[in-house]
Write an enzyme that holds these catalytic residues in place. Sequence first.
Site, PDB file in Angstrom:
ATOM      1  N   LYS A  94       0.907  -1.383  -0.183  1.00 23.09           N
ATOM      2  CA  LYS A  94      -0.147  -0.164   0.086  1.00 23.09           C
ATOM      3  C   LYS A  94       0.755   1.185   0.142  1.00 23.09           C
ATOM      4  CE  LYS A  94       0.866   1.118   4.439  1.00 23.09           C
ATOM      5  NZ  LYS A  94       1.608   2.350   4.866  1.00 23.09           N
ATOM      6  N   VAL A 120      11.102  -4.106   2.568  1.00 24.00           N
ATOM      7  CA  VAL A 120      10.908  -4.469   4.121  1.00 24.00           C
ATOM      8  C   VAL A 120      11.307  -2.911   4.786  1.00 24.00           C
ATOM      9  CG1 VAL A 120      12.103  -5.771   6.261  1.00 24.00           C
ATOM     10  CG2 VAL A 120      11.869  -6.620   3.968  1.00 24.00           C
ATOM     11  N   ALA A 121      10.480  -3.032   5.888  1.00 21.87           N
ATOM     12  CA  ALA A 121      10.545  -1.635   6.781  1.00 21.87           C
ATOM     13  C   ALA A 121      10.535  -0.222   5.660  1.00 21.87           C
ATOM     14  CB  ALA A 121      11.642  -1.470   7.672  1.00 21.87           C
ATOM     15  N   GLY A 122       9.641  -0.201   4.872  1.00 17.35           N
ATOM     16  CA  GLY A 122       9.614   0.849   3.730  1.00 17.35           C
ATOM     17  C   GLY A 122       8.573   1.549   3.756  1.00 17.35           C
ATOM     18  N   GLY A 140       4.462  -4.321   4.227  1.00 17.92           N
ATOM     19  CA  GLY A 140       4.834  -5.623   3.770  1.00 17.92           C
ATOM     20  C   GLY A 140       4.432  -6.558   4.756  1.00 17.92           C
ATOM     21  N   ALA A 200       0.910  -7.093   5.164  1.00 21.11           N
ATOM     22  CA  ALA A 200       0.352  -7.721   3.804  1.00 21.11           C
ATOM     23  C   ALA A 200       0.416  -9.297   4.058  1.00 21.11           C
ATOM     24  CB  ALA A 200       1.077  -7.160   2.641  1.00 21.11           C
ATOM     25  N   ASP A 202      -2.363  -1.842  10.373  1.00 15.87           N
ATOM     26  CA  ASP A 202      -2.616  -1.770   8.922  1.00 15.87           C
ATOM     27  C   ASP A 202      -3.018  -3.304   8.348  1.00 15.87           C
ATOM     28  OD1 ASP A 202      -1.716   0.658   8.796  1.00 15.87           O
ATOM     29  OD2 ASP A 202       0.439   0.184   8.254  1.00 15.87           O
TER      30      ASP A 202
HETATM   31  P1  ATP Z   1       4.166  -0.114   8.048  1.00 12.52           P
HETATM   32  O1  ATP Z   1       4.122   0.608   6.608  1.00 12.52           O
HETATM   33  O2  ATP Z   1       3.033  -0.739   8.189  1.00 12.52           O
HETATM   34  O3  ATP Z   1       4.567   1.083   8.871  1.00 12.52           O
HETATM   35  P2  ATP Z   1       6.809  -1.073   6.959  1.00 12.52           P
HETATM   36  O4  ATP Z   1       6.472  -1.217   5.586  1.00 12.52           O
HETATM   37  O5  ATP Z   1       7.562  -0.035   7.382  1.00 12.52           O
HETATM   38  O6  ATP Z   1       5.381  -1.124   7.806  1.00 12.52           O
HETATM   39  P3  ATP Z   1       7.468  -3.819   7.342  1.00 12.52           P
HETATM   40  O7  ATP Z   1       7.739  -4.168   6.263  1.00 12.52           O
HETATM   41  O8  ATP Z   1       5.946  -4.365   7.695  1.00 12.52           O
HETATM   42  O9  ATP Z   1       7.218  -2.240   7.582  1.00 12.52           O
HETATM   43  O10 ATP Z   1       8.434  -4.316   8.322  1.00 12.52           O
HETATM   44  C1  ATP Z   1       8.496  -3.822   9.808  1.00 12.52           C
HETATM   45  C2  ATP Z   1       9.400  -4.714  10.578  1.00 12.52           C
HETATM   46  O11 ATP Z   1       8.630  -6.140  10.926  1.00 12.52           O
HETATM   47  C3  ATP Z   1      10.607  -5.086   9.848  1.00 12.52           C
HETATM   48  O12 ATP Z   1      11.646  -4.612  10.598  1.00 12.52           O
HETATM   49  C4  ATP Z   1      10.723  -6.736   9.923  1.00 12.52           C
HETATM   50  O13 ATP Z   1      11.778  -7.177  10.780  1.00 12.52           O
HETATM   51  C5  ATP Z   1       9.272  -7.137  10.873  1.00 12.52           C
HETATM   52  N1  ATP Z   1       8.602  -8.197  10.053  1.00 12.52           N
HETATM   53  C6  ATP Z   1       7.939  -9.158  10.868  1.00 12.52           C
HETATM   54  N2  ATP Z   1       7.201 -10.036   9.829  1.00 12.52           N
HETATM   55  C7  ATP Z   1       7.612  -9.525   8.700  1.00 12.52           C
HETATM   56  C8  ATP Z   1       7.012  -9.745   7.410  1.00 12.52           C
HETATM   57  N3  ATP Z   1       6.534 -10.798   7.076  1.00 12.52           N
HETATM   58  N4  ATP Z   1       7.783  -9.152   6.447  1.00 12.52           N
HETATM   59  C9  ATP Z   1       8.214  -7.953   6.509  1.00 12.52           C
HETATM   60  N5  ATP Z   1       8.682  -7.588   7.848  1.00 12.52           N
HETATM   61  C10 ATP Z   1       8.250  -8.434   8.794  1.00 12.52           C
END
Ligand code: ATP
Length: 300
Positions: free
Chosen positions: A11, A97-99, A103, A106, A138
């Site tokens: 998203k 990841v953490a972007g 993710g 999702a 989310d």
């Molecule tokens: P948001 O936009 O919801 O704030 P994000 O996109 O910034 O989240 P994610 O990619 O969801 O961040 O990852 C956040 C943290 O969650 C990562 O540092 C990772 O270690 C942990 N995590 C746990 N499970 C997962 C997964 N299935 N995929 C990605 N990260 C995960």
Amino acid sequence: MDSVTVRVPAKVNLQLAVGPLREDGYHDLVNVFHAVSIFDEVTAAAESGMSVRVEGESADQVPENDDNLAIQAAVALARHAGRSYGVSLAIRKTIPVAGGMAGGSADAAAALVACNELWGLGLPVEDLMEIAADLGSDVPFALLGGTAVGTGRGERLTPLEVGGTFHWVFALADEGLSTAKVYGECDRVRETAGEQAAPPRTSEPLLAALRAGDAKALGAELTNDLQPAALSLRGSLARTLDTGRQHGALGSLVSGSGPTCAFLAESEAHAAALAASLRDAGVARDVLVAHGPVPGPTVV
Ligand code: ATP
């Protein structure tokens, strides 16, 4: 059934209005979510225990234990069903990841859909939504897909009417940003500036631009209250955003808590050209082209 594979989109937030800090530590939000065509795939296979494997984009930064949100989703679903089920989950990541593209949420939503099918539970989406809201703010949107406005912590969702397809370019950063840190920085920046956060409100011009499928109008209405905090923590994003604007993006913003930057293009061809310019400028680790809105988790 031996295994079920579910494809689930990332998203971007088209409006992220962050209200004052609440007593429970959360912020009241107006969060306009928009699902875009960058997908993770989660395969659930029959097994006696619970396990998870991760491959693909930045897989080394994703836990392969009970901290993984997809495993937490499977455990919560089994508990809801009142039985001890097992599953082996294989996650193929493309979502950064953490972007700031949700993710993990999702993957949790995909695991709920995949395990519901694999275990033959036949639970209605309303039940999955309840479990999703407990897993994270989310996750309910990740289960819904399309475009929707979330209030409360972002989990109370109303689907929105969208009159067309929008073309996007995403600039990925070298290292992720922690969502909790970005919210903390947002509070700090506001306090230092003596700024009182107003109660968040949905932008009517943004809703009108979505209904009309008007990319130019939408580009002018994109806002993210977390952007100053993300820029304060990662100054280099200012140059990335500027570069997109210089190359004709209709709108640009940090996606959610960042550090991914999102650019709205005029057309599919413009998105391809904009992506090439961002790559040439060397302002991103990787550049992805996508469109939205797209449906939520889909069994493939
Ligand atoms: P948001 O936009 O919801 O704030 P994000 O996109 O910034 O989240 P994610 O990619 O969801 O961040 O990852 C956040 C943290 O969650 C990562 O540092 C990772 O270690 C942990 N995590 C746990 N499970 C997962 C997964 N299935 N995929 C990605 N990260 C995960």
